[in-house]
Design a protein around this motif. Structure first.
Motif, PDB file in Angstrom:
ATOM      1  N   GLU A  72       0.835  -1.219   0.000  1.00 50.81           N
ATOM      2  CA  GLU A  72       0.000   0.000   0.000  1.00 50.81           C
ATOM      3  C   GLU A  72       0.863   1.259   0.000  1.00 50.81           C
ATOM      4  O   GLU A  72       1.953   1.265   0.578  1.00 50.81           O
ATOM      5  N   ASP A  73       0.313   2.293  -0.589  1.00 48.95           N
ATOM      6  CA  ASP A  73       1.057   3.533  -0.745  1.00 48.95           C
ATOM      7  C   ASP A  73       0.689   4.496   0.399  1.00 48.95           C
ATOM      8  O   ASP A  73      -0.254   5.276   0.295  1.00 48.95           O
ATOM      9  N   TRP A  74       1.461   4.402   1.482  1.00 54.07           N
ATOM     10  CA  TRP A  74       1.162   5.246   2.643  1.00 54.07           C
ATOM     11  C   TRP A  74       1.931   6.561   2.536  1.00 54.07           C
ATOM     12  O   TRP A  74       3.053   6.688   2.994  1.00 54.07           O
ATOM     13  N   GLY A  75       1.263   7.542   1.948  1.00 50.14           N
ATOM     14  CA  GLY A  75       1.866   8.859   1.756  1.00 50.14           C
ATOM     15  C   GLY A  75       0.962   9.933   2.330  1.00 50.14           C
ATOM     16  O   GLY A  75       0.058   9.669   3.140  1.00 50.14           O
ATOM     17  N   GLU A  76       1.200  11.146   1.859  1.00 50.34           N
ATOM     18  CA  GLU A  76       0.479  12.346   2.321  1.00 50.34           C
ATOM     19  C   GLU A  76      -1.047  12.115   2.390  1.00 50.34           C
ATOM     20  O   GLU A  76      -1.677  12.425   3.396  1.00 50.34           O
ATOM     21  N   THR A  77      -1.624  11.550   1.308  1.00 50.39           N
ATOM     22  CA  THR A  77      -3.089  11.428   1.232  1.00 50.39           C
ATOM     23  C   THR A  77      -3.627  10.558   2.369  1.00 50.39           C
ATOM     24  O   THR A  77      -4.602  10.927   3.036  1.00 50.39           O
ATOM     25  N   LEU A  78      -2.999   9.413   2.590  1.00 47.64           N
ATOM     26  CA  LEU A  78      -3.534   8.509   3.618  1.00 47.64           C
ATOM     27  C   LEU A  78      -3.255   9.019   5.035  1.00 47.64           C
ATOM     28  O   LEU A  78      -4.115   8.905   5.916  1.00 47.64           O
ATOM     29  N   PHE A  79      -2.082   9.598   5.253  1.00 49.62           N
ATOM     30  CA  PHE A  79      -1.832  10.107   6.607  1.00 49.62           C
ATOM     31  C   PHE A  79      -2.741  11.297   6.918  1.00 49.62           C
ATOM     32  O   PHE A  79      -3.200  11.454   8.055  1.00 49.62           O
ATOM     33  N   ALA A  80      -3.034  12.104   5.905  1.00 47.32           N
ATOM     34  CA  ALA A  80      -3.969  13.221   6.119  1.00 47.32           C
ATOM     35  C   ALA A  80      -5.347  12.663   6.463  1.00 47.32           C
ATOM     36  O   ALA A  80      -6.019  13.147   7.400  1.00 47.32           O
ATOM     37  N   ALA A  94       5.348  -5.510   8.303  1.00 44.56           N
ATOM     38  CA  ALA A  94       6.599  -5.760   7.573  1.00 44.56           C
ATOM     39  C   ALA A  94       7.705  -5.017   8.300  1.00 44.56           C
ATOM     40  O   ALA A  94       7.429  -4.031   9.004  1.00 44.56           O
ATOM     41  N   VAL A  95       8.936  -5.475   8.100  1.00 41.10           N
ATOM     42  CA  VAL A  95      10.044  -4.705   8.659  1.00 41.10           C
ATOM     43  C   VAL A  95      10.410  -3.568   7.704  1.00 41.10           C
ATOM     44  O   VAL A  95      10.716  -2.459   8.135  1.00 41.10           O
ATOM     45  N   GLY A  96      10.362  -3.836   6.400  1.00 42.77           N
ATOM     46  CA  GLY A  96      10.672  -2.795   5.419  1.00 42.77           C
ATOM     47  C   GLY A  96       9.514  -1.806   5.345  1.00 42.77           C
ATOM     48  O   GLY A  96       8.356  -2.203   5.416  1.00 42.77           O
ATOM     49  N   TYR A  97       9.842  -0.527   5.208  1.00 39.66           N
ATOM     50  CA  TYR A  97       8.756   0.470   5.157  1.00 39.66           C
ATOM     51  C   TYR A  97       9.015   1.507   4.060  1.00 39.66           C
ATOM     52  O   TYR A  97       8.666   2.675   4.194  1.00 39.66           O
ATOM     53  N   ASN A  98       9.592   1.014   2.941  1.00 38.93           N
ATOM     54  CA  ASN A  98       9.824   1.905   1.804  1.00 38.93           C
ATOM     55  C   ASN A  98       8.519   2.327   1.130  1.00 38.93           C
ATOM     56  O   ASN A  98       8.512   3.227   0.306  1.00 38.93           O
ATOM     57  N   ASN A  99       7.402   1.676   1.482  1.00 38.54           N
ATOM     58  CA  ASN A  99       6.073   2.088   0.967  1.00 38.54           C
ATOM     59  C   ASN A  99       5.469   3.217   1.807  1.00 38.54           C
ATOM     60  O   ASN A  99       4.340   3.641   1.548  1.00 38.54           O
ATOM     61  N   VAL A 100       6.195   3.644   2.830  1.00 39.18           N
ATOM     62  CA  VAL A 100       5.657   4.649   3.761  1.00 39.18           C
ATOM     63  C   VAL A 100       6.469   5.935   3.637  1.00 39.18           C
ATOM     64  O   VAL A 100       7.700   5.898   3.699  1.00 39.18           O
ATOM     65  N   ASP A 101       5.770   7.042   3.503  1.00 33.45           N
ATOM     66  CA  ASP A 101       6.439   8.346   3.517  1.00 33.45           C
ATOM     67  C   ASP A 101       6.466   8.814   4.972  1.00 33.45           C
ATOM     68  O   ASP A 101       5.479   9.365   5.497  1.00 33.45           O
ATOM     69  N   VAL A 102       7.591   8.557   5.617  1.00 33.21           N
ATOM     70  CA  VAL A 102       7.675   8.835   7.059  1.00 33.21           C
ATOM     71  C   VAL A 102       7.584  10.343   7.329  1.00 33.21           C
ATOM     72  O   VAL A 102       7.014  10.765   8.345  1.00 33.21           O
ATOM     73  N   ASN A 103       8.095  11.161   6.407  1.00 31.25           N
ATOM     74  CA  ASN A 103       7.990  12.614   6.603  1.00 31.25           C
ATOM     75  C   ASN A 103       6.533  13.058   6.630  1.00 31.25           C
ATOM     76  O   ASN A 103       6.151  13.923   7.430  1.00 31.25           O
ATOM     77  N   ALA A 104       5.718  12.429   5.756  1.00 29.27           N
ATOM     78  CA  ALA A 104       4.285  12.775   5.758  1.00 29.27           C
ATOM     79  C   ALA A 104       3.653  12.332   7.081  1.00 29.27           C
ATOM     80  O   ALA A 104       2.848  13.064   7.669  1.00 29.27           O
ATOM     81  N   ALA A 105       4.027  11.160   7.561  1.00 28.19           N
ATOM     82  CA  ALA A 105       3.498  10.686   8.849  1.00 28.19           C
ATOM     83  C   ALA A 105       3.889  11.651   9.965  1.00 28.19           C
ATOM     84  O   ALA A 105       3.065  12.016  10.825  1.00 28.19           O
TER      85      ALA A 105
END
Ligand code: NAI
Ligand code: 3PY
Length: 386
Positions: A72-80, A94-105
């Motif tokens: 899943e694409d966890w970026g600005e839209t979903l965190f908002a 998962a251990v990898g979280y390259n699908n997550v935009d941590v700055n947006a979170a």
């Protein structure tokens, strides 16, 4: 207006609302949530990869936290959307979280959890399995048998590579890379060369001690070397396994030029993330070098493969199953659920994400802590003293 998404509801009157975008293995994670007053909604949509719109529909107007997946694409839209719904917690299973935009979170004050440790050995075992399958041409030989082509033992039939005494190269000697290195050194008496941004003293000590043990028993010792560059590993190793995180520094780490540096009969294993290899260049290299073999668990455009890969007999390919043992997948579900629950309950962050066993003991309640929150520092979340 987002289309409604089908769900299964547990503990409908729970005070906190948590959504899981997928059904996950085991029941402990479900029980741990509902015992703590959570209304749990599990998405039951048939399609494998949910869109951002599907997840927005799942989040709805009020949602305290979400357990999500690496697809899943966890970026600005979903965190908002999660923040608008009052949510403060998300965890990848998962251990990898390259699908997550941590700055947006961080921007929306949402904690991001992951699931380290519980999958280390399982993932390393799959990397070892792929190494063996590629070295001994197991898949080609299996296909040959099933096709009814075997008509008797032959001196040249499916001759592969002996691992004993050869050199295993590890790129990214973190948790999984180190576990894999130990398996290959101890299991097959291979020498080790590794490249990582950091020194892995524990791994070095292990190989030294094992080498001394072999020597004391009259066997050829094994050795280790920390390479000063990745290219050194590629030039020297016979089997190379990739275990770094995927980020800007590791995107297409293995490209056309680097493939050309490798031995003609080398074996390349990837159980990290697909884009660490330039897959188009890899397909071409496999075509040009029939003795070069790969074992791939991950792909650049997952779930798709680049054209030509599926036809290459010198490639062993499996569908991102490296962490797929029952114990590990149930443990990943537990850690992801406890990350979300812990944040909702205001628990502190567990001090050592490499030592998550206390959360996995089915005979005791888990510690009152979040097992692993990757942006704990950025959000100023307190550490557990446990
Ligand atoms: N195929 C699968 O099912 C699975 C894939 N993974 C992947 O494996 C990755 C590693 O997991 P862990 O070992 O738990 O993480 P880790 O954080 O313990 O290890 C990653 C290592 O990569 C090193 N690294 C980072 N950038 C590098 C670079 N440019 N060059 C060389 N080394 C570099 C780090 O220093 C670290 O030691 C995850 O991020 C995930 O993407 C993890 C589990 C299962
Ligand atoms: O944990 C991960 O990063 C995976 O790829 C699946 O286990």
């Amino acid at each position: 207006m987002a289309k409604p998404v089908s769900i299964e509801v547990w503990n409908p009157n729970g005070k906190y609302r948590v959504v899981s975008t997928k059904s996950m293995p085991g029941t402990r994670w479900i029980n741990l949530l509902i015992e703590q007053d959570v209304r749990l909604e599990i998405c039951t949509e048939k399609k494998t990869i949910l869109s951002v719109d599907d997840i927005i529909a799942l989040i709805g107007d009020k949602c305290d936290g979400v357990i999500g997946q690496l697809t899943e694409d966890w970026g600005e839209t979903l965190f908002a959307a999660l923040s608008r719904a009052g949510g403060t917690a998300f965890s990848n299973m998962a251990v990898g979280y390259n699908n997550v935009d941590v700055n947006a979170a961080n921007k929306y004050g949402v904690a991001v959890g992951n699931t380290p440790g519980v999958l280390t050995e399982t993932t390393a075992e799959l990397a070892a399995s792929l190494s063996l399958a590629a070295a001994r041409r197991i898949v080609e030989a299996d296909e040959f048998m099933r096709a009814g082509l075997y008509d008797g033992w032959l001196p040249h039939l499916f001759v592969g590579n002996l691992l004993k005494g050869q050199t295993v190269g590890v790129i990214g000697a973190g948790r999984i890379g180190s576990a894999y290195a130990r398996m290959m050194v101890e299991g097959f008496k291979m020498n080790l060369i590794y490249y990582d941004l950091y020194q892995s003293t524990r791994l070095e000590k292990f190989v030294t001690a094992y080498g001394e043990f072999l020597k004391a028993n009259g066997e050829t010792p094994v050795y280790w070397k920390r390479a000063s560059s990745m290219d050194e590993v590629l030039r020297e190793a016979d089997v190379i396994s990739l275990h770094p995180v995927l980020d800007k520094t590791t995107y297409h780490l293995v490209n056309k030029e680097r493939l050309a540096m490798m031995k003609k009969e080398a074996i390349l294993i990837n159980c990290s993330r697909g884009p660490v290899i330039d897959e188009v260049a890899l397909v071409e290299h496999l075509k040009q070098n029939p003795m070069f073999r790969v074992g791939l668990d991950v792909f650049e455009d997952e779930p798709y493969m680049k054209p030509g890969l599926a036809e290459q007999k010198n490639a062993v390919i499996v569908p991102h199953i490296a962490s797929a043992s029952k114990w590990t997948r149930e443990g990943m579900a537990t850690l992801a659920a406890l990350n979300v629950l812990g944040k909702i309950k205001g628990y502190p962050i567990w001090g050592d994400p490499n030592r998550v066993e206390p959360f996995l003991n089915e005979n005791a309640p888990p510690p009152a802590a979040c097992p692993s929150i990757v942006n704990a520092k950025a959000l100023g979340l307190p550490s557990s003293k446990l």
